[in-house]
Write a protein that holds these residues in place. Sequence first.
Motif, PDB file in Angstrom:
ATOM      1  N   THR A  45       0.825  -1.211   0.000  1.00 22.93           N
ATOM      2  CA  THR A  45       0.000   0.000   0.000  1.00 22.93           C
ATOM      3  C   THR A  45       0.861   1.264   0.000  1.00 22.93           C
ATOM      4  O   THR A  45       0.454   2.296  -0.525  1.00 22.93           O
ATOM      5  CB  THR A  45      -0.939  -0.003   1.218  1.00 22.93           C
ATOM      6  OG1 THR A  45      -1.693  -1.204   1.208  1.00 22.93           O
ATOM      7  CG2 THR A  45      -1.882   1.177   1.203  1.00 22.93           C
ATOM      8  N   PHE A  46       2.058   1.192   0.566  1.00 24.39           N
ATOM      9  CA  PHE A  46       2.926   2.368   0.643  1.00 24.39           C
ATOM     10  C   PHE A  46       3.313   2.897  -0.738  1.00 24.39           C
ATOM     11  O   PHE A  46       3.582   4.083  -0.899  1.00 24.39           O
ATOM     12  CB  PHE A  46       4.194   2.062   1.450  1.00 24.39           C
ATOM     13  CG  PHE A  46       3.935   1.872   2.909  1.00 24.39           C
ATOM     14  CD1 PHE A  46       3.335   2.856   3.668  1.00 24.39           C
ATOM     15  CD2 PHE A  46       4.299   0.694   3.540  1.00 24.39           C
ATOM     16  CE1 PHE A  46       3.099   2.684   5.021  1.00 24.39           C
ATOM     17  CE2 PHE A  46       4.070   0.506   4.893  1.00 24.39           C
ATOM     18  CZ  PHE A  46       3.464   1.502   5.626  1.00 24.39           C
ATOM     19  N   SER A  48       1.357   2.524  -3.467  1.00 27.89           N
ATOM     20  CA  SER A  48       0.171   2.719  -4.293  1.00 27.89           C
ATOM     21  C   SER A  48      -0.223   4.204  -4.322  1.00 27.89           C
ATOM     22  O   SER A  48       0.033   4.944  -3.375  1.00 27.89           O
ATOM     23  CB  SER A  48      -0.991   1.879  -3.779  1.00 27.89           C
ATOM     24  OG  SER A  48      -1.472   2.416  -2.572  1.00 27.89           O
ATOM     25  N   TYR A  51      -2.376   5.701  -1.345  1.00 28.35           N
ATOM     26  CA  TYR A  51      -1.709   6.047  -0.087  1.00 28.35           C
ATOM     27  C   TYR A  51      -1.356   7.541  -0.058  1.00 28.35           C
ATOM     28  O   TYR A  51      -1.460   8.187   0.985  1.00 28.35           O
ATOM     29  CB  TYR A  51      -0.458   5.184   0.098  1.00 28.35           C
ATOM     30  CG  TYR A  51       0.301   5.480   1.363  1.00 28.35           C
ATOM     31  CD1 TYR A  51      -0.161   5.039   2.596  1.00 28.35           C
ATOM     32  CD2 TYR A  51       1.482   6.209   1.323  1.00 28.35           C
ATOM     33  CE1 TYR A  51       0.535   5.310   3.760  1.00 28.35           C
ATOM     34  CE2 TYR A  51       2.181   6.480   2.488  1.00 28.35           C
ATOM     35  CZ  TYR A  51       1.708   6.034   3.698  1.00 28.35           C
ATOM     36  OH  TYR A  51       2.393   6.309   4.852  1.00 28.35           O
ATOM     37  N   TRP A  54      -4.145   9.920   1.203  1.00 25.55           N
ATOM     38  CA  TRP A  54      -4.596   9.850   2.594  1.00 25.55           C
ATOM     39  C   TRP A  54      -4.056  11.044   3.389  1.00 25.55           C
ATOM     40  O   TRP A  54      -2.974  11.559   3.121  1.00 25.55           O
ATOM     41  CB  TRP A  54      -4.121   8.576   3.266  1.00 25.55           C
ATOM     42  CG  TRP A  54      -4.776   7.322   2.761  1.00 25.55           C
ATOM     43  CD1 TRP A  54      -5.828   7.233   1.906  1.00 25.55           C
ATOM     44  CD2 TRP A  54      -4.404   5.991   3.085  1.00 25.55           C
ATOM     45  NE1 TRP A  54      -6.141   5.917   1.671  1.00 25.55           N
ATOM     46  CE2 TRP A  54      -5.283   5.129   2.387  1.00 25.55           C
ATOM     47  CE3 TRP A  54      -3.427   5.426   3.875  1.00 25.55           C
ATOM     48  CZ2 TRP A  54      -5.208   3.752   2.480  1.00 25.55           C
ATOM     49  CZ3 TRP A  54      -3.348   4.059   3.965  1.00 25.55           C
ATOM     50  CH2 TRP A  54      -4.235   3.223   3.277  1.00 25.55           C
ATOM     51  N   LYS A  58      -4.347   9.276   8.974  1.00 24.34           N
ATOM     52  CA  LYS A  58      -4.640   7.958   8.401  1.00 24.34           C
ATOM     53  C   LYS A  58      -3.347   7.261   7.989  1.00 24.34           C
ATOM     54  O   LYS A  58      -3.184   6.055   8.213  1.00 24.34           O
ATOM     55  CB  LYS A  58      -5.574   8.101   7.186  1.00 24.34           C
ATOM     56  CG  LYS A  58      -6.029   6.761   6.658  1.00 24.34           C
ATOM     57  CD  LYS A  58      -7.110   6.901   5.621  1.00 24.34           C
ATOM     58  CE  LYS A  58      -7.573   5.521   5.158  1.00 24.34           C
ATOM     59  NZ  LYS A  58      -8.664   5.592   4.211  1.00 24.34           N
ATOM     60  N   ARG A  59      -2.410   8.010   7.403  1.00 27.81           N
ATOM     61  CA  ARG A  59      -1.113   7.415   7.044  1.00 27.81           C
ATOM     62  C   ARG A  59      -0.345   6.987   8.286  1.00 27.81           C
ATOM     63  O   ARG A  59       0.251   5.907   8.313  1.00 27.81           O
ATOM     64  CB  ARG A  59      -0.275   8.394   6.225  1.00 27.81           C
ATOM     65  CG  ARG A  59      -0.699   8.421   4.777  1.00 27.81           C
ATOM     66  CD  ARG A  59       0.263   9.194   3.939  1.00 27.81           C
ATOM     67  NE  ARG A  59       0.021  10.621   4.188  1.00 27.81           N
ATOM     68  CZ  ARG A  59       0.770  11.589   3.721  1.00 27.81           C
ATOM     69  NH1 ARG A  59       1.829  11.323   3.002  1.00 27.81           N
ATOM     70  NH2 ARG A  59       0.472  12.836   3.975  1.00 27.81           N
ATOM     71  N   PHE A  62      -1.915   3.847   9.629  1.00 36.36           N
ATOM     72  CA  PHE A  62      -1.608   2.708   8.769  1.00 36.36           C
ATOM     73  C   PHE A  62      -0.164   2.248   8.977  1.00 36.36           C
ATOM     74  O   PHE A  62       0.111   1.051   9.040  1.00 36.36           O
ATOM     75  CB  PHE A  62      -1.853   3.067   7.301  1.00 36.36           C
ATOM     76  CG  PHE A  62      -1.722   1.912   6.383  1.00 36.36           C
ATOM     77  CD1 PHE A  62      -2.760   0.995   6.244  1.00 36.36           C
ATOM     78  CD2 PHE A  62      -0.561   1.701   5.661  1.00 36.36           C
ATOM     79  CE1 PHE A  62      -2.643  -0.092   5.406  1.00 36.36           C
ATOM     80  CE2 PHE A  62      -0.432   0.618   4.816  1.00 36.36           C
ATOM     81  CZ  PHE A  62      -1.474  -0.285   4.685  1.00 36.36           C
ATOM     82  N   GLN A  63       0.760   3.187   9.098  1.00 39.99           N
ATOM     83  CA  GLN A  63       2.163   2.838   9.336  1.00 39.99           C
ATOM     84  C   GLN A  63       2.323   2.119  10.673  1.00 39.99           C
ATOM     85  O   GLN A  63       3.053   1.121  10.777  1.00 39.99           O
ATOM     86  CB  GLN A  63       3.036   4.096   9.313  1.00 39.99           C
ATOM     87  CG  GLN A  63       3.179   4.701   7.949  1.00 39.99           C
ATOM     88  CD  GLN A  63       3.846   6.061   7.996  1.00 39.99           C
ATOM     89  OE1 GLN A  63       4.340   6.509   9.028  1.00 39.99           O
ATOM     90  NE2 GLN A  63       3.852   6.743   6.853  1.00 39.99           N
ATOM     91  N   CYS A  66       0.998  -1.400  10.275  1.00 42.93           N
ATOM     92  CA  CYS A  66       1.918  -2.231   9.497  1.00 42.93           C
ATOM     93  C   CYS A  66       3.076  -2.714  10.370  1.00 42.93           C
ATOM     94  O   CYS A  66       3.470  -3.880  10.305  1.00 42.93           O
ATOM     95  CB  CYS A  66       2.458  -1.462   8.296  1.00 42.93           C
ATOM     96  SG  CYS A  66       1.283  -1.320   6.954  1.00 42.93           S
TER      97      CYS A  66
END
Length: 142
Positions: A45-46, A48, A51, A54, A58-59, A62-63, A66
């Motif tokens: 996703t990083f 894409s 990403y 966002w 949100k980033r 997500f990080q 992950c």
Amino acid sequence: MFICTDLEPTQKQPSPVGAVAHAIIQSAICMALYLNLMPHFPLSTFTSPVYATWGFWKRLGFQYMCGFTARWKYYFIWSISEASIIISGFGFSGLTESSPPKARWDRAKNVNILGVELVKSSVEVPLHWNVQVSTWLRHCEN
């Protein structure tokens, strides 16, 4: 088979079955968590384009997820390694001081999962992550 020299001649050798079962169950839980979380937080996703659209929070979330997801594969490997070392007898680290004394099987313990995940400061992480290496480094002489 290992031989415990801390025992009286009338005492039985401690069994590693309970400690091995604990390590195997822990490793199964770690693998199940990793396999369930990985599809929701793929590292691809990083790179894409979505990403990049966002927002900051949100980033960041997500990080974090992950990283949280990736740690579970290490917990799995360390737990299954701990089980194999215990079952070989090398994980035995002596008897407790309690009455009656109980066998300690923590010589092979390399990670304290709750200690890592619930740490209050990043300074404390080495005390719970890669425990054997950090212990060796603390007691290593120059």
